[in-house]
Enzyme design. Sequence first.
Site, PDB file in Angstrom:
ATOM      1  CB  SER A  73     -46.828 -16.143 -25.531  1.00 47.47           C
ATOM      2  OG  SER A  73     -47.108 -17.639 -26.417  1.00 47.47           O
TER       3      SER A  73
ATOM      4  CD  GLU B 107      -2.875  -0.975  -0.267  1.00 50.13           C
ATOM      5  OE1 GLU B 107      -3.562   0.555  -0.738  1.00 50.13           O
ATOM      6  OE2 GLU B 107      -3.276  -1.726  -0.994  1.00 50.13           O
TER       7      GLU B 107
END
Length: 871
Positions: A469, A197
């Site tokens: 459908s 970091e």
Amino acid sequence: MPSHDETSPVAPRAGSVRRPAAVRAPGSGGGGSGRPPAGGSGRPPVPGRGRTSASRGGTSASRGGTSASRGGTSASRGGTTASRGGAPAGRGARPAGKPAAKGKGKAGRTPKQRRRRRLKIGAGILGGLFALLCVFIGVVYATTEVPSPDSVSTKQTTVLYYSDGTTEMARLGDENRTNVTLDQISEPAQQAILAAENRSFYTDPGISFTGIVRAAWNNVTGGSTQGGSTITQQYVKNAFLTHDQTFSRKFQELFLAIKLDNNFSKEQILENYLNTIYYGRGAYGIEAAANTYFGVPAAQLTAQQGAVLAVLVRSPSGYDPETNPEGAQDRWALVLDAMAEEGWLTAEERAASVYPPVLPKTGSTLGIPETSEGLIVNQVLQELEGTYGYDEQQIRAGGLRVTTTVSKQAQDAAKASVEEVMTGEPDGLREALVAIDPRTGGVVAYYGGPKGAGDGVIDYAQAQRQPGSSVKPYVLATALEQGIGIDSRRDGSSPMKFDDREKPVVNSGGTSCPACTLTEAMTKSLNTTYYGLALEVGAEKVRETILEATGLPEVWEVGGLAESTTLANADGGTGSAIGIGEYEMRPIDQAHGFATLAAGGIERDHHFVAQVTDSQGAVLVGTPPDSGEQVIPANVANDVTVAMKEVAGYSRRSLEGGREVAAKTGTQGQGENNSDAWMVGYTPSLSTAVWMGNDSPTNPIVDSRQRIIYGSGLPGAIWQRFMDTVLAGTPEEDLPDKALIKGDTGKGVQLPEPEPTPTPTPEPSRPAQPAVVDTDGDGVPDDKDFAPNDATVTKKPDPSTVDSDGDGVPDNKDFAPNDPTVTKRPDPSTIDADGDGVPANADPNDNDPTVPGTGGRSGGTPGPTTPPAPR
């Protein structure tokens, strides 16, 4: 934020370091005017301007004396050829041949002079702004207060609420946290974090200037919001500030980081940082992480184990060794390389390093509810990360307060509707329900299954299944845009062959309609009509309509179909089968698409997050009203709605009180069986999609009575119950009744002429039949009734059961059925019926007392001497 991106080396040194104060250069004076000494490097005379030390009067008296000192007489300023210094070549002299300016008492500036003047003005403005900026920075820095690290709450729990903002849905717990001092954390583990970091942590001033510049540039250009941040900046952001990517927040982060670095030791800052980081798997702080991943305290972490945890700081879930072993090990190797570069590992130690064994994940749900609401929480977390850019550290340990769009009442109704309808039905059936507010795009209810967290969780609201459908409204919308009205007629015969398909298309139940309108075909769900219509208007056009209405991407980004083309077959092509729903969609997509139709063709992104605040109530995210995008013309959406209004009634799923609703059923079959069943419909304020299927599309879906499940069946019942419950007590909203697009520009068919009715041949007249008489009303006509006046007798009684005189002898055996004194036939020798003294069996005429006599039967012949045979 980390000071590197995904492809950069791990944590390069973060920009500037502390430097000694600049030493003032010799000879610079100590408060003088700053002008160069006489004879120094002052500005040289400008050629042609003829300025001398005496040109402006020479002495101080020349600047305050008579007008002659600035050019002789006052006339010299009014246009004479005399210079301001009296010399012909002095300032103001004009080149030969150039006339003096008329009407002006002062010579005009040259272009070069004007440019210099503008530059001076600009420089002055910039200098002023810079001075103001410096004052602003100074004031902000002076007034910035640094909270004590001891005052930082470790209770950074994020809470999710229902749409009312007060009822809790979930609390992402941080119970797995134990703070430790820096000397309780192994030095190799500390160094691993620094290598990943912020390698220059112990020498930098708490900030990275290059990272700040990069972050500012990204904010301006719209690039990544991640800029290189020191550990001090990360700690400030996580512990004291909100997580919004704004300049004001960056300024606060900058000033707090500098002050924190000045007021506290590096050791104090690192200790607090390591205790506030979220490492994944519910572990907050390095002590909890060491126990969670390795089963040891932080004091016993090795360099290799510390590197595993260091990798998790960037993305706890993304680099979890169990779910992403390759990515985790790649980053782990970079961390060790960085440690070796810094001298924290020898070359031999680096070469001998192997990836340490990591404990498996436990069954912890990390605060996500195990009920169906857990699926909502997962959607919220994905939205916070994907839409708003929050990282896992900010979400899990940021103390956020998230208000969702989900209504508690609607969510309860969704669960109750599913549970009540499915009670007693087969366990293998799966259900999903998604409801969206068409006016905002907010998800009102979300049910993807009963289980929300833990092993084996599947969110069926995100399942990619064939919609059948239920896609026909999009086909109709595409046709309407091409001028084909809803009253246009198409052939809906069944079965029907099409040029682009080998197998014939059939209608459910064998329904056939050679010339139905598109509205009738929608209501009856005629596959042949809408397959043919998709072929007519273009399958790709239908696909575009669906993508626009649902917000689906061109390529699937998630699920089992990830990276494959959306609404297409395995080869990436889209055929006319799109008209009958053979390409996968998700329940949430259908709720989204029908919401677009309900909103008059305006598409709004569906979302779960309504607002995000910090733990103090400051608003971090406030979802603005989404005006949406008109992706389907309003008149097209109007007509599609009109065509869908009869479907619910036809399917026996009308809403209570006759409330108007536009709906469509959908069923997808595998051979003669169904694998998926849908019911989707909307009012102006609510669009709801319900899906039902099972875990394997190849298995048929049947109910408890072994009947095939259709969209109007169990899914329709769930949909109907939910809609009635949620809409109860709300104003009834009208849907359009009239189609706006007339005509048919396509390949319509004519309604067949009715066949002439043949004239019937008259039948010969028949004689009138007598009226039927039933006197006693027993239902038997008098002519067939043995006792026409006795309703209790309808037929002739059995003689063997009748005893008219009550003498105990049935009439058929009684010699005198009406005389109870006679029960059998009397002896003829004892009967003298006419009283002539002759027994009846010997009397020629037993009814005439004058007989017998001499007359006999034949004129005087005596009667017989023997009795006649019995009768």
